[in-house]
Design an enzyme around this catalytic site. Structure first.
Site, PDB file in Angstrom:
ATOM      1  CB  THR A 188      41.949  32.416  42.758  1.00 55.17           C
ATOM      2  OG1 THR A 188      42.216  31.237  43.522  1.00 55.17           O
ATOM      3  CG2 THR A 188      42.648  32.343  41.452  1.00 55.17           C
ATOM      4  CD  GLU A 332      42.373  29.406  38.889  1.00 54.17           C
ATOM      5  OE1 GLU A 332      41.791  30.371  38.355  1.00 54.17           O
ATOM      6  OE2 GLU A 332      42.009  28.930  39.980  1.00 54.17           O
ATOM      7  CE  LYS A 441      34.029  36.713  39.331  1.00 54.75           C
ATOM      8  NZ  LYS A 441      34.558  36.284  38.070  1.00 54.75           N
ATOM      9  CD1 TRP A 446      36.802  34.892  43.066  1.00 58.51           C
ATOM     10  CD2 TRP A 446      34.727  34.171  42.697  1.00 58.51           C
ATOM     11  NE1 TRP A 446      36.785  34.234  41.867  1.00 58.51           N
ATOM     12  CE2 TRP A 446      35.539  33.780  41.616  1.00 58.51           C
ATOM     13  CE3 TRP A 446      33.375  33.828  42.688  1.00 58.51           C
ATOM     14  CZ2 TRP A 446      35.039  33.065  40.537  1.00 58.51           C
ATOM     15  CZ3 TRP A 446      32.888  33.116  41.604  1.00 58.51           C
ATOM     16  CH2 TRP A 446      33.703  32.740  40.549  1.00 58.51           C
TER      17      TRP A 446
HETATM   18  P1  AMP Z   1      38.361  34.762  38.371  1.00 60.84           P
HETATM   19  O1  AMP Z   1      39.446  33.756  38.498  1.00 60.84           O
HETATM   20  O2  AMP Z   1      38.095  35.542  39.598  1.00 60.84           O
HETATM   21  O3  AMP Z   1      38.590  35.610  37.164  1.00 60.84           O
HETATM   22  O4  AMP Z   1      37.000  33.992  38.115  1.00 60.84           O
HETATM   23  C1  AMP Z   1      36.868  33.062  37.067  1.00 60.84           C
HETATM   24  C2  AMP Z   1      35.438  32.605  36.976  1.00 60.84           C
HETATM   25  O5  AMP Z   1      34.583  33.709  36.637  1.00 60.84           O
HETATM   26  C3  AMP Z   1      35.202  31.599  35.879  1.00 60.84           C
HETATM   27  O6  AMP Z   1      35.544  30.286  36.274  1.00 60.84           O
HETATM   28  C4  AMP Z   1      33.695  31.769  35.627  1.00 60.84           C
HETATM   29  O7  AMP Z   1      32.935  31.053  36.586  1.00 60.84           O
HETATM   30  C5  AMP Z   1      33.483  33.247  35.858  1.00 60.84           C
HETATM   31  N1  AMP Z   1      33.490  33.967  34.569  1.00 60.84           N
HETATM   32  C6  AMP Z   1      34.545  34.534  33.938  1.00 60.84           C
HETATM   33  N2  AMP Z   1      34.159  35.103  32.775  1.00 60.84           N
HETATM   34  C7  AMP Z   1      32.833  34.890  32.653  1.00 60.84           C
HETATM   35  C8  AMP Z   1      31.837  35.243  31.672  1.00 60.84           C
HETATM   36  N3  AMP Z   1      32.119  35.933  30.581  1.00 60.84           N
HETATM   37  N4  AMP Z   1      30.564  34.847  31.910  1.00 60.84           N
HETATM   38  C9  AMP Z   1      30.220  34.163  33.025  1.00 60.84           C
HETATM   39  N5  AMP Z   1      31.104  33.816  33.990  1.00 60.84           N
HETATM   40  C10 AMP Z   1      32.390  34.163  33.811  1.00 60.84           C
END
Ligand code: AMP
Length: 541
Positions: A188, A332, A441, A446
Site C-alpha cells: 500500500t 489490508e 485519492k 493514492w
Molecule cells: P486501498 O488500500 O488503496 O484499497 O485503499 C483503502 C481505502 O480506500 C479505505 O481505507 C477507504 O478510505 C477508501 N475506500 C475504499 N472503498 C471505498 C468506498 N466504497 N467508498 C469510500 N472510500 C473507500
C-alpha cells in the site's frame, strides 16, 4: 470432553481453484485485450495448461517456495497465468503497481527481494530505467512473444515470456503444502514513509474468494461474464482473478485500455454482466455513452469501490439497467469488507431509500467483523449517528505488515485500525464520513499529501503548505495546495506548480494553488486538515 469432527481436511490452495475450473469449466472463456493490440481468447483448459508450463519454467529459473516474483502488468491472460503458476508453486506473486514512480517501484521490489520480474511491454522503459538498482532480481521476463521483443535493450539477458512458456512441458502435479503458506504480496502506498507490504496466504485468499462470490457480495457464478476493470496490481484485482476461476465465470480482461470507448466495446461484444472498478472508470464509460447516444445492454451490475460512488453515477448506470453495489475494502483486507446490497425488507422500497443504502459503503460480509471506537478505543453504538474510527477483524485481514516490526495499526485485543472514520447503523450499513489519513485519492490511486507539502516548503518563498483533496468530476479527488508565503516574498501559482517538475510522478502534480494568510492548527501545532477541507468545501476546479 471435546469430540473431534470426522470430516476430511483439504488444504485451501490457490492451485485447486484452477484445477477445478480446468476440469469442470474447461470451455469457459477468458478474453483479454492485449498490450500488443489484438483481442486474445482462450479457455480455462488453456489457462490450466499454460500455468503448468509456466510453473515448470519457474522451476527451471530456480524459483523456490517462499521466493517473491514481481509483476508489472495490466489485466490480461499472461498476468493471470502468473497468479496461478507462481502461487501454485509455493512462491509469492508480488503484484507491483506500475503507476507508482520509479523510486517507489525500486524500493518495493528490493524490499520484497523479488527474484524475478515479469512485465508487460508498456513497462519496458521504466524497468530499463531501474533495472540496475534491483539488487535481488535474477531474471527479467518481458511478457510478450518473440515477434514483439525489442531489438536491443539495456536489460541484460532479457527473456521472452512466450519462449519461456513454450519451452516447458505441461506435465505437473501442483504441490500440496500448508494452506497458511504465503501466496501473494501487495504494497500500500496510502501513508507517508515507505510503502508497506501485505502478505496474503492461500487460506486467506481462498476464503476471500468464497466470501466475495456470495450473492450479497460480488455475486459471481458460472452464469456471469465478469470484467475486472480494477487493475490486477491493486489488491489482487479485488479477488476477481480467484473468485471467477473458483466459479468458472467468463472473464473479460481489458488490458491497458480502460477508457470509455474500449470498455464499451468489450462490454457489448462479450456480453459482460458484471464489472468492477473505481468511480473514475464509470465516469469515462458514461460520458462516452452520453456523447454518442449509446445504450449499455448486457451489464446487470457494477461494483464500485476504492472511493465513494456519487449518486448521479448510480442513477445513470440504473438508466442503462445496471444496479450499483458499493464495495468498501482495503489492501489490508484482501480487499473486500462490506457491500451495500439491500436486504429482503428493502424489496419494493422507494428509490430514495434505495439510493440512501447505495450511498453507504455497506454492511459486513460474513468473515469480517467491524466496529467503531472513539479516540480512547472505547466501542461506540451502531446507531447510524455516532461516528468513530473503523476497526476490523477477520480471516482475510492482515495481522502485521510484511518485514516490519513496529505496528501501531493493531489494538491489544487484535483489531486492525482502518484509518476511516465512519458510522454504522443497526443493520450494519457503514458510511464513511472522513478519513483519519489525509492522503488524496485520484482515479483510485493514492497521492500522499505530506510528500506534496514537503516538496513545496522547499521553495524559497513558501512558509507553509497544506495539500487537500478536492472533489473532481473525473478523478474523484485532485490535490489543491493551500499555501502561506513568507513575509515579503512572492510566488505565482504557475511557478509553484512548476516547482514539482521532476520531483514526483506527473499525475501527482497539484492542479491548483490557493494563497492564504494562515493555516488552521491544533493546540499542539498540527495542521487541522478537516477544518481546511471545510474552508475549501465550495472550491470549484
Ligand atoms: P486501498 O488500500 O488503496 O484499497 O485503499 C483503502 C481505502 O480506500 C479505505 O481505507 C477507504 O478510505 C477508501 N475506500 C475504499 N472503498 C471505498 C468506498 N466504497 N467508498 C469510500 N472510500 C473507500
Amino acid at each position: 470432553m471435546m469430540l473431534r469432527g470426522q470430516m476430511m481436511e483439504m488444504p485451501l490452495l490457490i492451485s485447486d481453484l484452477l484445477v477445478h475450473a480446468e476440469t469442470w469449466h474447461a470451455d469457459s472463456e477468458i478474453v483479454s485485450r492485449t498490450v500488443e493490440g489484438p483481442i486474445h481468447r482462450y479457455t480455462y483448459r488453456d489457462l490450466g495448461k499454460r500455468s503448468r508450463q509456466l510453473a515448470n519454467a519457474l522451476k527451471s529459473l530456480e524459483i523456490k517456495m517462499g521466493d517473491c516474483v514481481g509483476t508489472l502488468a495490466w489485466n490480461g491472460y499472461r498476468h493471470l497465468e502468473l497468479y496461478y503458476a507462481v502461487s501454485g508453486s509455493g512462491a509469492i506473486c508480488h503484484t507491483v503497481n506500475p503507476r507508482l514512480f520509479p523510486e517507489q517501484i525500486s524500493y518495493i521490489i528490493n524490499h520484497a527481494e523479488d527474484q524475478a520480474l515479469f512485465f508487460d511491454l508498456s513497462f519496458l522503459p521504466v524497468v530499463e530505467q531501474i533495472a540496475s538498482e534491483l539488487t535481488s532480481v535474477r531474471h527479467f521476463v518481458l511478457m510478450t512473444d518473440r515477434a514483439n521483443m525489442p531489438k536491443d535493450s539495456s536489460i541484460p539477458n532479457l527473456r521472452c515470456y512466450e519462449d519461456l512458456v513454450n519451452s516447458h512441458s505441461d506435465q505437473l502435479d501442483w504441490p500440496e503444502f500448508d494452506e497458511k503458506t504465503a501466496s501473494s504480496l501487495c504494497y500500500t502506498s496510502g501513508t507517508t514513509g515507505h510503502p508497506k507490504g501485505v502478505l496474503y496466504s492461500h487460506r486467506s485468499t481462498v476464503l476471500h474468494a468464497f466470501a466475495s462470490s456470495l450473492p450479497d457480495s460480488l455475486d459471481i457464478s458460472a452464469q456471469s461474464a465478469v470484467m475486472p476493470v480494477v487493475p490486477m496490481f491493486h489488491v489482487s484485482g479485488w479477488g476477481l482473478p480467484y473468485s471467477c476461476v473458483m466459479n468458472g465465470a467468463k472473464l473479460v480482461l481489458p488490458g491497458p485500455k480502460m477508457d470509455g470507448v474500449n470498455l464499451y466495446e468489450l462490454i457489448e461484444e462479450e456480453g459482460v454482466t458484471m464489472a468492477a472498478g473505481v468511480p473514475t472508470i464509470w465516469m469515462m464509460l458514461l460520458q462516452h455513452c452520453q456523447r454518442n447516444h449509446l445504450k449499455i445492454h448486457s451489464l446487470k451490475r457494477v461494483v464500485i469501490g476504492g472511493s465513494a460512488a456519487p449518486e448521479s453515477m448510480v442513477d445513470q448506470l440504473a438508466e442503462h439497467g445496471a444496479e450499483v453495489r458499493q464495495l468498501w475494502g482495503m489492501t489490508e483486507l484482501s480487499p473486500c469488507g462490506t457491500t451495500s446490497t439491500p436486504k429482503f425488507k428493502h424489496n419494493g422500497c422507494d428509490i430514495a431509500t434505495l439510493r440512501h443504502l447505495q450511498g453507504k459503503q455497506g454492511r459486513p460480509i460474513y468473515g469480517v467483523k467491524i466496529r467503531i471506537v472513539d479516540d480512547e478505543n472505547q466501542p461506540l453504538p451502531h446507531d447510524g449517528k455516532a461516528f468513530g474510527n473503523l476497526q476490523v477483524k477477520g480471516s482475510w485481514v492482515l495481522s502485521q505488515y510484511f518485514r516490519r516490526e513496529l505496528d501501531d495499526n493493531h489494538t491489544a485485543d487484535g483489531w486492525f485500525n482502518t484509518g476511516d472514520v465512519v458510522n454504522i447503523d443497526t443493520d450494519g450499513y457503514m458510511k464513511i464520513t472522513d478519513r483519519t489519513k489525509d492522503v488524496i485519492k485520484s482515479g483510485g490511486e493514492w497521492i500522499s499529501s505530506i510528500d506534496l507539502e514537503n516538496i513545496l516548503v522547499g521553495h524559497p518563498a513558501v512558509a507553509e503548505a497544506a495539500a487537500i483533496g478536492i472533489i473532481h468530476p473525473k478523478w474523484d479527488e485532485r490535490p489543491l495546495m493551500v499555501v502561506v508565503l513568507k513575509e515579503g516574498m512572492s510566488a505565482t501559482r504557475d511557478e509553484l506548480i512548476g516547482f514539482y517538475e521532476g520531483k514526483i510522478a506527473k499525475w501527482w502534480t497539484p492542479d491548483d494553488v490557493a494563497f492564504v494568510d494562515e493555516l488552521p492548527h491544533t493546540a499542539t501545532g498540527k495542521l487541522q486538515k478537516m477544518k481546511l477541507r471545510e474552508q475549501f468545501s465550495s472550491y470549484k476546479w
